[in-house]
Design a protein around this motif. Structure first.
Motif, PDB file in Angstrom:
ATOM      1  N   LEU A 118       1.546  -1.307  -0.161  1.00  0.00           N
ATOM      2  CA  LEU A 118       0.339  -0.282  -0.090  1.00  0.00           C
ATOM      3  C   LEU A 118       0.806   1.241   0.118  1.00  0.00           C
ATOM      4  O   LEU A 118       0.460   1.698  -0.369  1.00  0.00           O
ATOM      5  CB  LEU A 118      -1.147   0.004   1.182  1.00  0.00           C
ATOM      6  CG  LEU A 118      -2.314   1.239   1.386  1.00  0.00           C
ATOM      7  CD1 LEU A 118      -3.362   0.981  -0.215  1.00  0.00           C
ATOM      8  CD2 LEU A 118      -2.514   0.868   2.550  1.00  0.00           C
ATOM      9  N   ARG A 119       1.367   1.292   1.193  1.00  0.00           N
ATOM     10  CA  ARG A 119       3.232   2.063   0.998  1.00  0.00           C
ATOM     11  C   ARG A 119       3.368   2.729  -0.168  1.00  0.00           C
ATOM     12  O   ARG A 119       3.535   4.330  -0.655  1.00  0.00           O
ATOM     13  CB  ARG A 119       3.845   1.887   0.953  1.00  0.00           C
ATOM     14  CG  ARG A 119       4.812   3.689   1.620  1.00  0.00           C
ATOM     15  CD  ARG A 119       6.554   2.832   2.787  1.00  0.00           C
ATOM     16  NE  ARG A 119       6.821   1.111   1.700  1.00  0.00           N
ATOM     17  CZ  ARG A 119       7.987   2.026   1.176  1.00  0.00           C
ATOM     18  NH1 ARG A 119       7.681   3.739   0.385  1.00  0.00           N
ATOM     19  NH2 ARG A 119       8.398   0.741   0.254  1.00  0.00           N
ATOM     20  N   GLN A 120       4.075   1.317  -0.941  1.00  0.00           N
ATOM     21  CA  GLN A 120       4.442   1.798  -3.065  1.00  0.00           C
ATOM     22  C   GLN A 120       2.997   2.390  -3.507  1.00  0.00           C
ATOM     23  O   GLN A 120       3.828   3.512  -4.333  1.00  0.00           O
ATOM     24  CB  GLN A 120       4.538   0.798  -2.862  1.00  0.00           C
ATOM     25  CG  GLN A 120       6.129   0.485  -2.954  1.00  0.00           C
ATOM     26  CD  GLN A 120       6.594  -0.743  -2.930  1.00  0.00           C
ATOM     27  OE1 GLN A 120       5.660  -1.996  -3.014  1.00  0.00           O
ATOM     28  NE2 GLN A 120       7.525  -1.461  -3.504  1.00  0.00           N
ATOM     29  N   VAL A 121       2.203   1.850  -3.879  1.00  0.00           N
ATOM     30  CA  VAL A 121       1.342   2.072  -4.776  1.00  0.00           C
ATOM     31  C   VAL A 121       0.257   3.597  -4.212  1.00  0.00           C
ATOM     32  O   VAL A 121      -0.353   4.190  -5.306  1.00  0.00           O
ATOM     33  CB  VAL A 121      -0.124   1.330  -5.252  1.00  0.00           C
ATOM     34  CG1 VAL A 121       0.495   0.574  -5.399  1.00  0.00           C
ATOM     35  CG2 VAL A 121      -0.777   0.881  -4.139  1.00  0.00           C
ATOM     36  N   LEU A 122       0.530   4.305  -3.087  1.00  0.00           N
ATOM     37  CA  LEU A 122      -0.061   5.856  -2.197  1.00  0.00           C
ATOM     38  C   LEU A 122       1.040   6.809  -2.977  1.00  0.00           C
ATOM     39  O   LEU A 122       0.648   7.912  -2.987  1.00  0.00           O
ATOM     40  CB  LEU A 122      -0.314   5.763  -1.045  1.00  0.00           C
ATOM     41  CG  LEU A 122      -1.811   4.616  -0.618  1.00  0.00           C
ATOM     42  CD1 LEU A 122      -1.607   4.667   0.867  1.00  0.00           C
ATOM     43  CD2 LEU A 122      -3.109   5.365  -1.384  1.00  0.00           C
ATOM     44  N   GLN A 123       2.547   6.293  -2.954  1.00  0.00           N
ATOM     45  CA  GLN A 123       3.086   7.220  -3.739  1.00  0.00           C
ATOM     46  C   GLN A 123       2.589   8.369  -5.005  1.00  0.00           C
ATOM     47  O   GLN A 123       2.754   9.206  -4.167  1.00  0.00           O
ATOM     48  CB  GLN A 123       4.622   7.268  -3.787  1.00  0.00           C
ATOM     49  CG  GLN A 123       4.949   6.007  -2.773  1.00  0.00           C
ATOM     50  CD  GLN A 123       5.737   6.937  -1.819  1.00  0.00           C
ATOM     51  OE1 GLN A 123       5.441   8.064  -1.641  1.00  0.00           O
ATOM     52  NE2 GLN A 123       4.837   6.473  -0.131  1.00  0.00           N
TER      53      GLN A 123
END
Length: 584
Positions: A157-162
């Motif tokens: 989730l952290r990656q795709v929220l960037q």
């Protein structure tokens, strides 16, 4: 999505931008159709499509890219979607040749009961409920994203929220459509200080060309990326949501949401509804979305006609009448499957469709269709109560739909919402996102399958759809638009399959939405056309103020292995359809 007969508002509509991954930003060219190889995406927002493409180019799959696009839409299209709402995601897993759906529809708080929207035995004023804490359902979007990524994604989730964090922090320029939407909601937004601070200037809508930054939403996304879903459902964001719902301001009705309501929320992994139509295998959303059932029933009715041999006005007359009948059954029988056993098997029966087809006069429009009796057409030995005739309910038309595919052949068709433009109007202080007003999708009084109850999910019309032919993906289609979602998806399929239109022609064609009302909704300018006059000779009637209907996005999977991304080519707003590698 069902709400109340008290308003009918315009739906989101989009056009398209095409990009080749090999092109420099300055070389991007607008077009309603993009064909290429690798991944493809169509959304309402240029920034959202770019976010999806960036994730695909980083090696992410369609699920990763869909969540990235959805998170960005929460920044650039905040009045129709975001983490304060819910939705339905359909996923095709190419390796397994399997379709699954993730239901993350909003849920009623535990204090809800069938009379929650009544006072002294009378229904509360709809507009008073709409802009209030009591209209807010427990949001499901974040839980849905988590389930999608955890089960079927390849990134965190952290990656795709960037990408969305960057758009929220850096800002984007407000266009004319965005400013117009704010202007139409000034009175609602003025009720809530956090919303007014974000979207109004001196009490008026931000003018076109303004740079809108949302650092609070960037903070919310960062906290989600760092702490995961517990931050949203059990931590600081949860507390902020509960406070915002229960203390929305002195001028509006308060809700009664608890931390337990949020902590107890679960997404549902559901089997899709499967139907067939003229050699296509169609997968639609199951309950509590009524979209899959209604689209399939109408197509089953139409399958009994040789539409390809008919003139277009006859085809459209039959389409309207089939839609009228499907809505009669939809309104009578369908609701959250955890609260009643709807006769889905009977409604999807080809034999039942044949019986319902007998109700259609090929030469004359009906004024109203009564609900049928699907129970004899399914293996059900019980003797259920037959429903009384249901009143026609209007629905908020302010949702969004996106569709993504990747180079491995995985596909996502995703519709999500916060209900009306701007939802409840409540922005969560310190976190920059609007809360839904999805509880207005319940019927305010009964008896009816869709009355409010604790923990219940209100009936929806969201209809993300995947079509296969010969076991291979053929197309995906979906749209926003409240109850007109069903008719937009249905009419686009008829246009493409029966009338032989290319997918972009099918999407761009004038839309007619018949939902078993006194008259059919049409778009501006249609009433003066020869096509409208031809349908009037069948007794078809046009009602209300003409408004644009739907904002379809589609992917077409071509025989040569390329993918064609299609979005609206002429309706208002600006959407974006991108392909990783443009075909030449």
């Amino acid at each position: 999505m069902t709400s109340s007969p008290r308003r009918a508002l315009p739906s989101l509509l989009v056009s398209t931008i095409v990009i080749s991954a090999a092109c420099a930003p300055g070389a991007w060219a607008k077009s309603p159709v993009a064909t290429g190889t690798g991944g493809a995406v169509a959304t309402i927002s240029e920034q959202a499509s770019q976010s999806a493409l960036a994730i695909l180019n980083q090696g992410g799959n369609a699920v990763d890219a869909a969540v990235a696009a959805a998170a960005t839409l929460g920044v650039t299209d905040p009045f129709s979607c975001g983490i304060g709402g819910g939705g339905f995601m359909m996923i095709y897993l190419a390796k397994d040749k399997r379709v699954i759906t993730i239901d993350h529809r909003e849920m009623a708080p535990a204090n809800f009961k069938p009379s929650v929207f009544q006072q002294d035995g009378k229904e509360l004023n709809f507009d008073e409920v709409l802009a209030s804490g009591m209209s807010v359902g427990v949001p499901g979007t974040v839980r849905g994203w988590h389930e999608a990524l955890d089960r079927y994604g390849s990134m965190s989730l952290r990656q795709v929220l960037q990408p969305a964090i960057k758009v929220a922090a850096d800002g984007f320029k407000v266009n004319a459509n965005f400013s117009r939407l704010v202007a139409s909601n000034e009175r609602k937004f003025q009720l809530f200080p956090a919303t007014a601070k974000l979207y109004l200037k001196d009490g008026k809508a931000l003018p076109e060309g303004s740079l809108l930054r949302n650092p609070d939403l960037a903070k919310a996304y960062r906290e989600l990326g760092a702490g995961g879903i517990k931050v949203f459902y059990e931590g600081k964001i949860a507390r902020a949501m509960v406070d915002a719902v229960n203390h929305p301001g002195a001028k509006v009705r308060a809700g009664a949401m608890t931390m337990a309501d949020l902590a107890n929320y679960e997404a549902r992994i559901r089997q899709p509804l499967r139907s067939t139509y003229r050699g296509y295998e169609l997968y639609g959303m199951p309950l509590p979305s009524s979209g899959g059932v209604a689209v399939a029933e109408a197509l089953n009715i139409l399958e009994g006609y040789d539409l390809k041999a008919m003139p277009r006005d006859k085809v459209e007359h039959l389409y309207l009448e089939a839609s009228r009948i499907a809505f009669a059954d939809r309104n009578a029988y369908l609701a959250d499957p955890e609260y009643l056993e709807a006769p889905v098997q009977g409604l999807l029966s080809k034999d039942y469709a044949a019986r319902r087809r007998e109700q259609i006069n090929p030469q004359r429009a009906a004024s109203h269709a009564a609900a049928g009796d699907p129970y004899p057409f399914q293996d059900d030995q019980s003797v259920p109560l037959r429903p009384a005739a249901a009143k026609l309910l209007a629905e908020g038309a302010h949702t969004t739909h996106l569709t993504v595919s990747d180079k491995e052949g995985n596909i996502v068709s995703y519709t999500f919402t916060i209900e009306s433009w701007g939802g409840s109007g409540i922005t969560v202080p310190g976190y920059g996102f609007l809360l839904n007003n999805e509880m207005t999708d319940f019927d305010f009084s009964g008896p009816h399958p869709n009355v409010p109850e604790a923990g219940k999910r209100p009936r929806s019309s969201m209809s993300p759809t995947l079509a296969f032919k010969g076991g291979k993906p053929a197309f995906s289609i979906g749209s926003p638009g409240g109850a007109t979602i069903i008719t937009t998806v249905l009419q686009t399929i008829v246009n493409h399959v029966d009338l032989g239109m290319t997918m972009d022609q099918a999407v761009d064609a004038p839309r007619l939405s018949e939902r078993n009302g006194a008259a059919t909704d049409i778009e501006p300018g249609y009433a003066a056309t020869g096509a409208a006059q031809s349908l009037e000779s069948y007794g078809q009637r046009w009602g209300g103020t003409p408004r644009e209907i739907g904002a379809a996005n589609a992917l077409l999977f071509n025989a040569d292995g390329t993918v064609t991304a299609v979005s609206e080519g002429k309706r208002h707003g600006t959407g974006s359809a991108l392909v990783q590698k443009k075909a030449h």
